[in-house]
Design an enzyme around this catalytic site. Structure first.
Site, PDB file in Angstrom:
ATOM      1  N   HIS A  17       0.845  -1.203   0.000  1.00  0.00           N
ATOM      2  CA  HIS A  17       0.000   0.000   0.000  1.00  0.00           C
ATOM      3  C   HIS A  17       0.882   1.256   0.000  1.00  0.00           C
ATOM      4  O   HIS A  17       0.620   2.207  -0.741  1.00  0.00           O
ATOM      5  CB  HIS A  17      -0.881   0.049   1.260  1.00  0.00           C
ATOM      6  CG  HIS A  17      -1.893  -1.056   1.375  1.00  0.00           C
ATOM      7  ND1 HIS A  17      -2.046  -1.806   2.517  1.00  0.00           N
ATOM      8  CD2 HIS A  17      -2.811  -1.527   0.496  1.00  0.00           C
ATOM      9  CE1 HIS A  17      -3.019  -2.688   2.338  1.00  0.00           C
ATOM     10  NE2 HIS A  17      -3.499  -2.550   1.117  1.00  0.00           N
ATOM     11  N   LYS A  41     -17.613  -6.715   7.091  1.00  0.00           N
ATOM     12  CA  LYS A  41     -16.380  -7.499   7.291  1.00  0.00           C
ATOM     13  C   LYS A  41     -16.074  -7.542   8.792  1.00  0.00           C
ATOM     14  O   LYS A  41     -16.644  -6.786   9.562  1.00  0.00           O
ATOM     15  CB  LYS A  41     -15.213  -6.834   6.556  1.00  0.00           C
ATOM     16  CG  LYS A  41     -15.199  -7.094   5.058  1.00  0.00           C
ATOM     17  CD  LYS A  41     -13.877  -6.629   4.480  1.00  0.00           C
ATOM     18  CE  LYS A  41     -13.820  -6.775   2.979  1.00  0.00           C
ATOM     19  NZ  LYS A  41     -12.553  -6.243   2.431  1.00  0.00           N
ATOM     20  N   ARG A  90      -1.869  -6.257  -8.383  1.00  0.00           N
ATOM     21  CA  ARG A  90      -0.781  -7.193  -8.102  1.00  0.00           C
ATOM     22  C   ARG A  90      -0.785  -8.252  -9.203  1.00  0.00           C
ATOM     23  O   ARG A  90      -0.450  -7.989 -10.329  1.00  0.00           O
ATOM     24  CB  ARG A  90      -0.968  -7.819  -6.711  1.00  0.00           C
ATOM     25  CG  ARG A  90      -0.737  -6.842  -5.580  1.00  0.00           C
ATOM     26  CD  ARG A  90      -1.247  -7.367  -4.276  1.00  0.00           C
ATOM     27  NE  ARG A  90      -2.675  -7.638  -4.366  1.00  0.00           N
ATOM     28  CZ  ARG A  90      -3.462  -7.969  -3.355  1.00  0.00           C
ATOM     29  NH1 ARG A  90      -2.948  -8.117  -2.162  1.00  0.00           N
ATOM     30  NH2 ARG A  90      -4.746  -8.184  -3.526  1.00  0.00           N
ATOM     31  N   SER A 128      -2.875  -7.740   3.065  1.00  0.00           N
ATOM     32  CA  SER A 128      -3.125  -7.591   4.505  1.00  0.00           C
ATOM     33  C   SER A 128      -3.409  -8.963   5.130  1.00  0.00           C
ATOM     34  O   SER A 128      -3.015  -9.221   6.266  1.00  0.00           O
ATOM     35  CB  SER A 128      -4.317  -6.660   4.744  1.00  0.00           C
ATOM     36  OG  SER A 128      -4.035  -5.368   4.256  1.00  0.00           O
TER      37      SER A 128
HETATM   38  O1  PNS Z   1      -9.003  -3.029  -0.015  1.00  0.00           O
HETATM   39  P1  PNS Z   1     -10.297  -3.483  -0.612  1.00  0.00           P
HETATM   40  O2  PNS Z   1     -11.134  -4.203   0.435  1.00  0.00           O
HETATM   41  O3  PNS Z   1     -10.099  -4.318  -1.851  1.00  0.00           O
HETATM   42  O4  PNS Z   1     -11.108  -2.171  -1.072  1.00  0.00           O
HETATM   43  C1  PNS Z   1     -12.369  -2.267  -1.685  1.00  0.00           C
HETATM   44  C2  PNS Z   1     -13.015  -0.887  -1.871  1.00  0.00           C
HETATM   45  C3  PNS Z   1     -13.031  -0.083  -0.578  1.00  0.00           C
HETATM   46  C4  PNS Z   1     -12.256  -0.117  -2.899  1.00  0.00           C
HETATM   47  C5  PNS Z   1     -14.479  -1.158  -2.386  1.00  0.00           C
HETATM   48  O5  PNS Z   1     -15.084  -2.088  -1.554  1.00  0.00           O
HETATM   49  C6  PNS Z   1     -15.361   0.090  -2.450  1.00  0.00           C
HETATM   50  O6  PNS Z   1     -15.109   1.000  -3.181  1.00  0.00           O
HETATM   51  N1  PNS Z   1     -16.425   0.114  -1.598  1.00  0.00           N
HETATM   52  C7  PNS Z   1     -17.346   1.235  -1.500  1.00  0.00           C
HETATM   53  C8  PNS Z   1     -18.734   0.871  -2.025  1.00  0.00           C
HETATM   54  C9  PNS Z   1     -18.852   1.150  -3.510  1.00  0.00           C
HETATM   55  O7  PNS Z   1     -18.632   2.246  -3.976  1.00  0.00           O
HETATM   56  N2  PNS Z   1     -19.247   0.123  -4.282  1.00  0.00           N
HETATM   57  C10 PNS Z   1     -19.428   0.260  -5.708  1.00  0.00           C
HETATM   58  C11 PNS Z   1     -18.170  -0.066  -6.497  1.00  0.00           C
HETATM   59  S1  PNS Z   1     -17.944  -1.803  -6.638  1.00  0.00           S
END
Ligand code: PNS
Length: 161
Positions: A17, A41, A90, A128
């Protein structure tokens, strides 16, 4: 002023990150590292704790601000007057999910661009979850997360036992 949002769970932040944060901070005038408040989660660290860890390891980058958000990412991006979502890629296995999210966000807001950055080679395998797995065995976290947050991770894992 070009502003980007780098969203994620950051539970906890890893060197992968930080690599993306440092590189985006060189491209954009301002980068918001945005922690998703996701009650579905079961995170190891609370949002407040994740924010503090992120602030500790990014304090050397003046144009980075750590924040948290709930709701839709595109709404948050607009609220911050940003126009770019930064994501790290990745392995190929990340691609399908990231592609789906990028297209969904494009559907929701046409004026927000998702920019993918290839993770540096040494962090291709890093996540993570891997960090938490290694920490649960009290194995060495050097090279995976910064020294200054390693004790916090071991401590939190032990509290969970
Ligand atoms: O580190 P992560 O868990 O892969 O991050 C995921 C994240 C936070 C980028 C994603 O879950 C997100 O954007 N959530 C907010 C809800 C949203 O906007 N959903 C619509 C797009 S799929």
């Amino acid at each position: 002023m070009k502003t980007a949002v780098y969203p994620g769970s950051f539970d906890p932040v890893t060197n992968g990150h930080i690599d993306i944060i440092e590189r985006s901070a060189q491209i954009f005038d301002k980068v918001y590292v945005a922690i998703l408040q996701n009650s579905s989660k079961h995170p190891l660290f609370s949002v407040t704790e994740r924010k503090e860890l992120l602030q500790r390891v990014t304090k050397h980058i003046s144009n980075v601000e750590v924040v948290s958000f709930s709701g839709l990412l595109v709404d948050f991006v607009q609220e911050k007057n940003a126009s770019v979502i930064v994501k790290g890629l990745r392995a190929v296995s990340d691609f399908e999910y990231e592609f789906q999210m990028a297209l969904t966000n494009r559907q929701l807001s046409q004026n927000i661009e998702t920019m993918f950055m290839m993770t540096s080679a040494q962090y291709q395998y890093l996540s993570s979850s891997i960090v938490k797995e290694i920490a649960s065995f009290h194995a060495n976290l050097d090279g995976l997360v910064p020294k200054e947050i390693q004790a916090d991770i071991y401590k939190k894992i032990d509290l969970r036992r």
